[in-house]
Design an enzyme around this catalytic site. Structure first.
Site, mmCIF file in Angstrom:
data_model
loop_
_atom_site.group_PDB
_atom_site.id
_atom_site.type_symbol
_atom_site.label_atom_id
_atom_site.label_comp_id
_atom_site.label_asym_id
_atom_site.label_seq_id
_atom_site.Cartn_x
_atom_site.Cartn_y
_atom_site.Cartn_z
ATOM 1 N N SER A 1 -7.304 -1.110 -6.526
ATOM 2 C CA SER A 1 -7.317 -1.563 -4.950
ATOM 3 C C SER A 1 -5.218 -2.162 -4.919
ATOM 4 O O SER A 1 -4.538 -1.748 -6.492
ATOM 5 C CB SER A 1 -7.469 -2.166 -4.497
ATOM 6 O OG SER A 1 -6.921 -3.166 -3.125
ATOM 7 N N THR B 1 0.800 -1.612 0.026
ATOM 8 C CA THR B 1 0.234 0.173 -0.294
ATOM 9 C C THR B 1 0.969 1.284 0.116
ATOM 10 O O THR B 1 0.647 1.779 -0.392
ATOM 11 C CB THR B 1 -1.005 0.312 1.296
ATOM 12 O OG1 THR B 1 -1.772 -1.812 1.511
ATOM 13 C CG2 THR B 1 -1.656 1.218 1.499
ATOM 14 N N SER C 1 46.071 -11.007 -6.121
ATOM 15 C CA SER C 1 46.415 -11.343 -4.176
ATOM 16 C C SER C 1 46.798 -9.627 -3.761
ATOM 17 O O SER C 1 47.840 -8.814 -4.929
ATOM 18 C CB SER C 1 47.417 -12.826 -3.889
ATOM 19 O OG SER C 1 47.741 -12.301 -2.605
ATOM 20 N N ASN D 1 -4.231 -4.749 -3.842
ATOM 21 C CA ASN D 1 -4.579 -6.156 -3.931
ATOM 22 C C ASN D 1 -4.587 -6.239 -4.972
ATOM 23 O O ASN D 1 -4.377 -8.129 -5.419
ATOM 24 C CB ASN D 1 -5.263 -6.221 -2.782
ATOM 25 C CG ASN D 1 -5.567 -5.875 -1.637
ATOM 26 O OD1 ASN D 1 -3.966 -5.581 -1.533
ATOM 27 N ND2 ASN D 1 -6.455 -5.902 -1.149
#
Length: 467
Positions: free
Chosen positions: A137, A98, A310, A139
């Site tokens: 929404s 949301t 290295s 969702n």
């Protein structure tokens, strides 16, 4: 300079030059968690969804053309990656997304009002909820947005995997005649060719390419238009059917409306399925990278040096690209576990942990995109060390396995014991001296790579050797 915005909880001061609003500011303060940003791919796809919704509402006369145009123009600017500094909500937010939805709504509303000549923060004439979020929404828009973002990324991933497969196939041809020893259980096994080894890599990636191309079908079904729990409550029927058509035109993706949007809203098993396929690809990437790393260790191949290896050992070169690929694969596999758990822990009519699902899903796709390109370019530069491959080949008594169809297991085992007792090192030369030069035909690349043996050719060879 600040402006004040008010909601049901009170008043919040917002920097006056910002396009986000009070809902975003509260979410920003609530979720000082990870520092992870909501992925830009999700933001841009959300703007596409909001544009489709505004266009649909205008066509159906729920929004004026003037308001819809202003909203769509604001969406286009977001798609063009403007206002990125205004999307400030932490990716690990509560509320099923949301906060991200409101962040988008507020930025669009403020920019649309600005386009129409009104100030930011007043939400007049365009309101983030009344107009930008009309008939929507979180969702339905958030999961749909995630799938759109994923579909775009899956298309790109399919393309780079095709390029990766092509590079491996070129290596297969380049190394086709180089004899080497196959290995099982990290022990010498039977002879074949370096080209055949790379052909196995290429075929595995081919399977991944096909799976990833097909898995787009699993997430093309969207619940956009179905609002809170999939029933379409508060959205007009005509809107529900039209919005997906307009979104399809905007995205040019083969998306469709869910026949049972309640199920699509409450479950995200389709995302788990797709991420499972990414997990399979990660497994193959890990194995290929590790196999090549070991082949480099054995000096059968030479990797192009990428950087000094290295800080204390001069001249040391590490297989850093391969190690990076292996770590990336591990990360993607861990994202799969995260997504699987988030989906399974969802409750009733919502997948409430969608923000973490979205972050992990998009992260996995981007990681795989980037590492596939890196790995492809690195493998393209691999050189075969034919001399070392031949040395291993000629000194390995495992090449005697080719004798089994000719003389059987027990007789071959006796030859193995003889070689071991006499400390013979060049097995290939020993075989030539024992059986004649004709025996070396068994080691021609075309014979080692063929599927099984030709009994007529073997019988002819057996007669020649006995003669």
């Amino acid at each position: 300079m600040f402006r004040e915005e008010k909601d049901s909880l009170g008043v919040v001061k917002i920097p006056s030059d910002r396009y986000y609003g009070i809902h975003t500011a509260r979410a920003y303060n609530n979720f000082q968690i990870s520092g992870y940003k909501v992925p830009n791919e999700l933001i841009k796809s959300y703007a596409l969804v909001k544009k489709a919704c505004a266009t649909t509402n205008a066509k159906l006369n729920y929004l004026s053309e003037e308001y819809a145009n202003a909203i769509c123009n604001a969406c286009d600017e977001i798609i063009d990656e403007k206002f990125q500094e205004d999307f400030i909500v932490d990716a690990l937010q509560g509320g099923a997304g949301t906060s991200t939805n409101m962040n988008i709504n507020e930025v669009i509303a403020n920019r649309a009002n600005e386009i129409l000549g009104y100030p930011k923060g007043k939400y007049y004439p365009i309101h983030p909820l009344e107009h930008v979020n009309l008939h929507q929404s979180t969702n339905d828009t958030y999961p749909g947005t995630l799938k759109i973002a994923a579909l775009f990324l899956l298309e790109k991933l399919s393309e780079v995997i095709a390029d990766f497969q092509n590079i491996l196939q070129k290596k297969e041809k380049e190394f086709a005649s180089i004899l080497k020893i196959g290995r099982t259980e990290l022990q010498e096994a039977v002879p074949f060719t370096l080209g055949r080894e790379f052909s196995a890599f290429a075929e595995a990636i081919s399977r991944d390419r096909w799976r990833i191309w097909k898995c787009k079908e699993r997430i093309r079904v969207l619940n956009i238009g179905s609002t809170a729990i999939g029933t379409g409550l508060t959205a007009p029927r005509e809107y529900i059917f039209l919005v997906i058509e307009i979104l399809r035109d905007l995205t040019r993706l083969n998306i469709s409306r869910a026949e049972n949007p309640v199920s699509v809203t409450a479950f995200a098993d389709d995302i788990v399925e797709v991420v499972g396929i990414l997990d399979a690809y990660s497994s193959n990437l890990f194995k290929i990278s590790n196999d090549i790393r070991l082949m480099n260790f054995l000096k059968e191949i030479k990797l192009k040096p990428a950087q000094a290896g290295s800080s204390i050992m001069p001249g040391k070169i590490n297989p850093v690209i391969l190690e990076s690929a292996m770590q990336t694969a591990i990360k993607v596999k861990s994202d799969f576990n995260v997504i699987r758990d988030c989906v399974s822990l969802s409750s009733f009519q919502i997948v409430e942990f969608m923000p973490l699902i979205a972050f992990s899903f998009i992260e996995s796709l981007k990681l795989l995109l980037n590492i596939t390109v890196n790995l492809k370019e690195h493998i393209k530069e691999i050189k075969a060390n034919e001399k070392i491959c031949n040395k291993y080949f000629e000194e390995s008594f495992s090449i005697l396995t080719v004798l089994l169809p000719l003389i059987g297991y027990e007789k071959t085992l006796k030859i193995v014991k003889e070689i071991q007792n006499k400390n013979i090192t060049n097995i290939k030369e020993f075989l030539k001296n024992r059986f004649g030069e004709k025996i070396l035909e068994l080691f021609f690349p075309e014979n080692l790579n063929s599927l099984g043996y030709d009994k007529n050719k073997l019988k002819e060879l057996f007669n020649d050797i006995n003669t």
